[in-house]
Design a protein around this motif. Structure first.
Motif, PDB file in Angstrom:
ATOM      1  N   ARG A  24     -10.673 -27.660  30.910  1.00 19.72           N
ATOM      2  CA  ARG A  24     -11.711 -28.571  31.419  1.00 19.72           C
ATOM      3  C   ARG A  24     -12.003 -28.350  32.909  1.00 19.72           C
ATOM      4  O   ARG A  24     -12.810 -29.071  33.504  1.00 19.72           O
ATOM      5  CB  ARG A  24     -11.274 -30.031  31.209  1.00 19.72           C
ATOM      6  CG  ARG A  24     -11.166 -30.418  29.740  1.00 19.72           C
ATOM      7  CD  ARG A  24     -12.470 -31.028  29.239  1.00 19.72           C
ATOM      8  NE  ARG A  24     -12.583 -30.979  27.785  1.00 19.72           N
ATOM      9  CZ  ARG A  24     -13.722 -31.174  27.140  1.00 19.72           C
ATOM     10  NH1 ARG A  24     -14.839 -31.408  27.790  1.00 19.72           N
ATOM     11  NH2 ARG A  24     -13.776 -31.115  25.836  1.00 19.72           N
TER      12      ARG A  24
ATOM     13  N   ARG B 248     -14.903 -23.699  33.266  1.00 18.38           N
ATOM     14  CA  ARG B 248     -16.256 -24.067  32.822  1.00 18.38           C
ATOM     15  C   ARG B 248     -17.318 -23.109  33.361  1.00 18.38           C
ATOM     16  O   ARG B 248     -18.411 -23.017  32.799  1.00 18.38           O
ATOM     17  CB  ARG B 248     -16.587 -25.502  33.235  1.00 18.38           C
ATOM     18  CG  ARG B 248     -15.947 -26.543  32.321  1.00 18.38           C
ATOM     19  CD  ARG B 248     -16.298 -27.948  32.805  1.00 18.38           C
ATOM     20  NE  ARG B 248     -15.738 -28.970  31.961  1.00 18.38           N
ATOM     21  CZ  ARG B 248     -16.299 -29.424  30.840  1.00 18.38           C
ATOM     22  NH1 ARG B 248     -17.426 -28.911  30.414  1.00 18.38           N
ATOM     23  NH2 ARG B 248     -15.724 -30.370  30.132  1.00 18.38           N
TER      24      ARG B 248
ATOM     25  N   ASN C 226     -16.934 -20.689  30.368  1.00 18.84           N
ATOM     26  CA  ASN C 226     -17.377 -21.318  29.125  1.00 18.84           C
ATOM     27  C   ASN C 226     -17.692 -22.783  29.388  1.00 18.84           C
ATOM     28  O   ASN C 226     -16.788 -23.614  29.472  1.00 18.84           O
ATOM     29  CB  ASN C 226     -16.292 -21.198  28.046  1.00 18.84           C
ATOM     30  CG  ASN C 226     -16.713 -21.845  26.742  1.00 18.84           C
ATOM     31  OD1 ASN C 226     -17.895 -22.120  26.529  1.00 18.84           O
ATOM     32  ND2 ASN C 226     -15.747 -22.107  25.876  1.00 18.84           N
ATOM     33  N   PRO C 227     -18.979 -23.112  29.491  1.00 20.08           N
ATOM     34  CA  PRO C 227     -19.365 -24.488  29.857  1.00 20.08           C
ATOM     35  C   PRO C 227     -18.814 -25.552  28.917  1.00 20.08           C
ATOM     36  O   PRO C 227     -18.685 -26.707  29.310  1.00 20.08           O
ATOM     37  CB  PRO C 227     -20.895 -24.446  29.796  1.00 20.08           C
ATOM     38  CG  PRO C 227     -21.254 -23.017  29.984  1.00 20.08           C
ATOM     39  CD  PRO C 227     -20.142 -22.230  29.352  1.00 20.08           C
ATOM     40  N   ILE C 228     -18.502 -25.179  27.667  1.00 21.37           N
ATOM     41  CA  ILE C 228     -17.980 -26.166  26.720  1.00 21.37           C
ATOM     42  C   ILE C 228     -16.540 -26.552  27.056  1.00 21.37           C
ATOM     43  O   ILE C 228     -16.046 -27.583  26.628  1.00 21.37           O
ATOM     44  CB  ILE C 228     -18.105 -25.648  25.263  1.00 21.37           C
ATOM     45  CG1 ILE C 228     -19.587 -25.428  24.920  1.00 21.37           C
ATOM     46  CG2 ILE C 228     -17.482 -26.600  24.266  1.00 21.37           C
ATOM     47  CD1 ILE C 228     -19.858 -24.999  23.506  1.00 21.37           C
TER      48      ILE C 228
ATOM     49  N   LYS D 223     -13.649 -24.978  26.258  1.00 18.06           N
ATOM     50  CA  LYS D 223     -12.667 -24.793  25.188  1.00 18.06           C
ATOM     51  C   LYS D 223     -12.230 -23.346  25.107  1.00 18.06           C
ATOM     52  O   LYS D 223     -13.049 -22.433  25.284  1.00 18.06           O
ATOM     53  CB  LYS D 223     -13.267 -25.221  23.838  1.00 18.06           C
ATOM     54  CG  LYS D 223     -13.433 -26.722  23.734  1.00 18.06           C
ATOM     55  CD  LYS D 223     -13.886 -27.141  22.345  1.00 18.06           C
ATOM     56  CE  LYS D 223     -14.019 -28.662  22.289  1.00 18.06           C
ATOM     57  NZ  LYS D 223     -14.646 -29.131  21.049  1.00 18.06           N
TER      58      LYS D 223
ATOM     59  N   LEU E  34     -17.173  -9.908  27.282  1.00 15.87           N
ATOM     60  CA  LEU E  34     -17.393  -8.470  27.088  1.00 15.87           C
ATOM     61  C   LEU E  34     -17.439  -7.777  28.451  1.00 15.87           C
ATOM     62  O   LEU E  34     -17.552  -8.425  29.488  1.00 15.87           O
ATOM     63  CB  LEU E  34     -18.705  -8.223  26.342  1.00 15.87           C
ATOM     64  CG  LEU E  34     -18.951  -8.993  25.045  1.00 15.87           C
ATOM     65  CD1 LEU E  34     -20.175  -8.416  24.322  1.00 15.87           C
ATOM     66  CD2 LEU E  34     -17.739  -8.960  24.139  1.00 15.87           C
TER      67      LEU E  34
ATOM     68  N   ARG F 267     -21.171 -10.786  29.173  1.00 21.14           N
ATOM     69  CA  ARG F 267     -21.536 -11.799  28.187  1.00 21.14           C
ATOM     70  C   ARG F 267     -20.280 -12.477  27.643  1.00 21.14           C
ATOM     71  O   ARG F 267     -19.246 -11.825  27.467  1.00 21.14           O
ATOM     72  CB  ARG F 267     -22.323 -11.162  27.034  1.00 21.14           C
ATOM     73  CG  ARG F 267     -23.728 -10.754  27.416  1.00 21.14           C
ATOM     74  CD  ARG F 267     -24.466 -10.157  26.230  1.00 21.14           C
ATOM     75  NE  ARG F 267     -23.858  -8.901  25.788  1.00 21.14           N
ATOM     76  CZ  ARG F 267     -24.208  -8.253  24.687  1.00 21.14           C
ATOM     77  NH1 ARG F 267     -25.155  -8.742  23.897  1.00 21.14           N
ATOM     78  NH2 ARG F 267     -23.617  -7.114  24.361  1.00 21.14           N
ATOM     79  N   VAL F 268     -20.395 -13.772  27.383  1.00 21.27           N
ATOM     80  CA  VAL F 268     -19.233 -14.543  26.937  1.00 21.27           C
ATOM     81  C   VAL F 268     -19.518 -15.152  25.568  1.00 21.27           C
ATOM     82  O   VAL F 268     -20.600 -15.691  25.334  1.00 21.27           O
ATOM     83  CB  VAL F 268     -18.904 -15.669  27.948  1.00 21.27           C
ATOM     84  CG1 VAL F 268     -17.793 -16.571  27.407  1.00 21.27           C
ATOM     85  CG2 VAL F 268     -18.495 -15.073  29.289  1.00 21.27           C
ATOM     86  N   LEU F 269     -18.542 -15.069  24.689  1.00 23.82           N
ATOM     87  CA  LEU F 269     -18.644 -15.660  23.355  1.00 23.82           C
ATOM     88  C   LEU F 269     -17.528 -16.687  23.196  1.00 23.82           C
ATOM     89  O   LEU F 269     -16.388 -16.429  23.583  1.00 23.82           O
ATOM     90  CB  LEU F 269     -18.515 -14.558  22.291  1.00 23.82           C
ATOM     91  CG  LEU F 269     -18.684 -14.958  20.823  1.00 23.82           C
ATOM     92  CD1 LEU F 269     -20.053 -15.576  20.553  1.00 23.82           C
ATOM     93  CD2 LEU F 269     -18.475 -13.736  19.922  1.00 23.82           C
ATOM     94  N   SER F 270     -17.867 -17.857  22.642  1.00 26.78           N
ATOM     95  CA  SER F 270     -16.855 -18.878  22.389  1.00 26.78           C
ATOM     96  C   SER F 270     -16.821 -19.231  20.908  1.00 26.78           C
ATOM     97  O   SER F 270     -17.626 -18.727  20.133  1.00 26.78           O
ATOM     98  CB  SER F 270     -17.118 -20.118  23.241  1.00 26.78           C
ATOM     99  OG  SER F 270     -18.360 -20.694  22.894  1.00 26.78           O
ATOM    100  N   GLU F 271     -15.915 -20.115  20.551  1.00 30.04           N
ATOM    101  CA  GLU F 271     -15.617 -20.526  19.166  1.00 30.04           C
ATOM    102  C   GLU F 271     -14.843 -19.401  18.456  1.00 30.04           C
ATOM    103  O   GLU F 271     -15.388 -18.328  18.182  1.00 30.04           O
ATOM    104  CB  GLU F 271     -16.888 -20.863  18.360  1.00 30.04           C
ATOM    105  CG  GLU F 271     -17.651 -22.069  18.875  1.00 30.04           C
ATOM    106  CD  GLU F 271     -16.947 -23.405  18.618  1.00 30.04           C
ATOM    107  OE1 GLU F 271     -16.115 -23.491  17.689  1.00 30.04           O
ATOM    108  OE2 GLU F 271     -17.220 -24.348  19.368  1.00 30.04           O
TER     109      GLU F 271
ATOM    110  N   TRP G 232     -24.487  -9.511  17.965  1.00 29.94           N
ATOM    111  CA  TRP G 232     -24.274 -10.474  19.052  1.00 29.94           C
ATOM    112  C   TRP G 232     -25.018 -11.781  18.773  1.00 29.94           C
ATOM    113  O   TRP G 232     -24.445 -12.869  18.869  1.00 29.94           O
ATOM    114  CB  TRP G 232     -24.716  -9.883  20.394  1.00 29.94           C
ATOM    115  CG  TRP G 232     -24.563 -10.871  21.510  1.00 29.94           C
ATOM    116  CD1 TRP G 232     -25.534 -11.626  22.087  1.00 29.94           C
ATOM    117  CD2 TRP G 232     -23.331 -11.260  22.133  1.00 29.94           C
ATOM    118  NE1 TRP G 232     -24.999 -12.457  23.038  1.00 29.94           N
ATOM    119  CE2 TRP G 232     -23.652 -12.246  23.097  1.00 29.94           C
ATOM    120  CE3 TRP G 232     -21.994 -10.873  21.971  1.00 29.94           C
ATOM    121  CZ2 TRP G 232     -22.681 -12.847  23.897  1.00 29.94           C
ATOM    122  CZ3 TRP G 232     -21.026 -11.476  22.770  1.00 29.94           C
ATOM    123  CH2 TRP G 232     -21.374 -12.436  23.714  1.00 29.94           C
TER     124      TRP G 232
ATOM    125  N   GLN H  79     -23.631 -15.560  18.001  1.00 30.53           N
ATOM    126  CA  GLN H  79     -24.064 -16.758  18.728  1.00 30.53           C
ATOM    127  C   GLN H  79     -24.566 -17.828  17.761  1.00 30.53           C
ATOM    128  O   GLN H  79     -24.339 -19.026  17.969  1.00 30.53           O
ATOM    129  CB  GLN H  79     -25.165 -16.393  19.741  1.00 30.53           C
ATOM    130  CG  GLN H  79     -24.686 -15.520  20.893  1.00 30.53           C
ATOM    131  CD  GLN H  79     -23.761 -16.271  21.855  1.00 30.53           C
ATOM    132  OE1 GLN H  79     -23.760 -17.490  21.907  1.00 30.53           O
ATOM    133  NE2 GLN H  79     -22.959 -15.528  22.600  1.00 30.53           N
TER     134      GLN H  79
END
Lengths: 214, 214
Positions: free
Chosen positions: A40, A45, A48-50, A52, A58, A62-66, B86, B90
């Motif tokens: 948090r 953040r 990853n603004p969420i 989590k 990459l 670029r950022v991937l979440s979940e 990608w 998303q």
């Protein structure tokens, strides 16, 4: 090189680490400590603004979440993602099941019992989660009565997603001896090439802590 | 012909109905009444052992469950599923977000307030869900500050998944006027070709009730 944000104790992070290990993909890990509430923090953040974990960055930024989306992305073109739409949908079905009907009860009880400030105060919630978590384990047990793996006829990201919190369900108060097919499936998953344990480091670079400059 | 099991009031069923309508795919619906607890009945468990709607039966008898997996399967090869990994990841990221961080709070509060036996007894749970549900709406609002749609640069199954319960969030006590970007996105989604409302029937055959022979 890929950068994975997350802590070793998290099952959701472990899913990604397990796949990275089994795909033999070099990566570095940046530790984001959940007990210190670092997911948090402002520093995380910004990634990853969420707020989590896990998050995967990459090389191009670029950022991937979940965790489920990360597993999907990394598994493309590998044996861990089936090659026909029906099996793919079945793999996703079990990944959605895990996130909606399994993780909120089994992982959360593990968290409350292992890392919670006051498990006594959460007694009712833990009891409610135990009922729902056992329903999830019963669903898995029933499926495994007729199948070797989840989703496809081979080990896939569905098995990785379900393995992560099922193999530590006892830490959430669940008695896995009541689910012999689940227990046998856990053993089969553990025997897969490249398997690593939850606390086993996979980072091929020194681990950074959040806030250290890169 | 495809057979969809589920009731009109369910947002999870609506996701699938909305996509079927926008893809113009003929199908029949078999009503499974949630208030009468029919998803847990023997008759429905013979179709979907997990006892949850929606479930989709193909012409050859195979059954797929989990709304997200059904959306994925039906959208293959259509404009509602992007064509690069990608963007696909998303799209899935937002679908997992919806199931894990949105639906359990926003949909559940709508259920408790509209269909619950005793909303007073659930007051604490509703209050806790309101906090988490607003966090989800804030996450959506922040994303929509810089994007027209979720997941890809065009309307996709991620938008369908998020539209279903967001557009009725006020029925769960959420004040959408506090989220202007979300409100504008809802309007854009409603303006898409083939859009249907929650209670609008899409079945191209007479609707059967669970238990009626086919």
């Amino acid at each position: 090189m890929l950068t994975l944000y997350g802590n070793l104790e998290s099952g959701n992070v472990y899913k990604v680490r397990l796949l990275l290990a089994q795909l033999d993909i070099p990566h570095r890990r940046i530790d984001v400590n959940q007990v210190r509430n670092e997911p948090r923090s402002e520093a995380f953040r910004a990634v990853n603004p969420i707020g989590k974990v896990p998050a995967l960055r990459l090389e191009d930024g670029r950022v991937l979440s979940e965790s489920g989306a990360i597993l999907f992305y990394l598994a493309q073109g590998s044996p861990f993602w089936p090659d026909n739409a029906w099996d793919q949908a079945q793999v996703l079905r079990w990944m959605f099941f895990e996130q909606y009907s399994h993780e909120p009860y089994i992982a959360v009880n593990r968290y409350l019992l292992r890392f919670g400030q006051d498990p006594g105060a959460a007694a009712q919630r833990i009891a409610d989660n135990a009922v729902k978590g056992n329903q999830a384990l019963e669903t898995m047990e029933r499926h495994l009565g007729g199948h070797e793996w989840f989703g496809a006829d081979r080990y896939s990201v569905a098995d990785i997603a379900l393995y992560a919190y099922t193999h530590v369900a006892h830490e959430g108060g669940f008695d896995l001896t009541a689910y012999p097919s689940v227990t046998a499936w856990l053993s089969r998953a553990r025997a897969r090439p490249g398997h690593i344990g939850l606390m086993q480091e996979t980072s091929t670079e020194p681990v950074w802590r959040l806030g250290e400059s890169l």
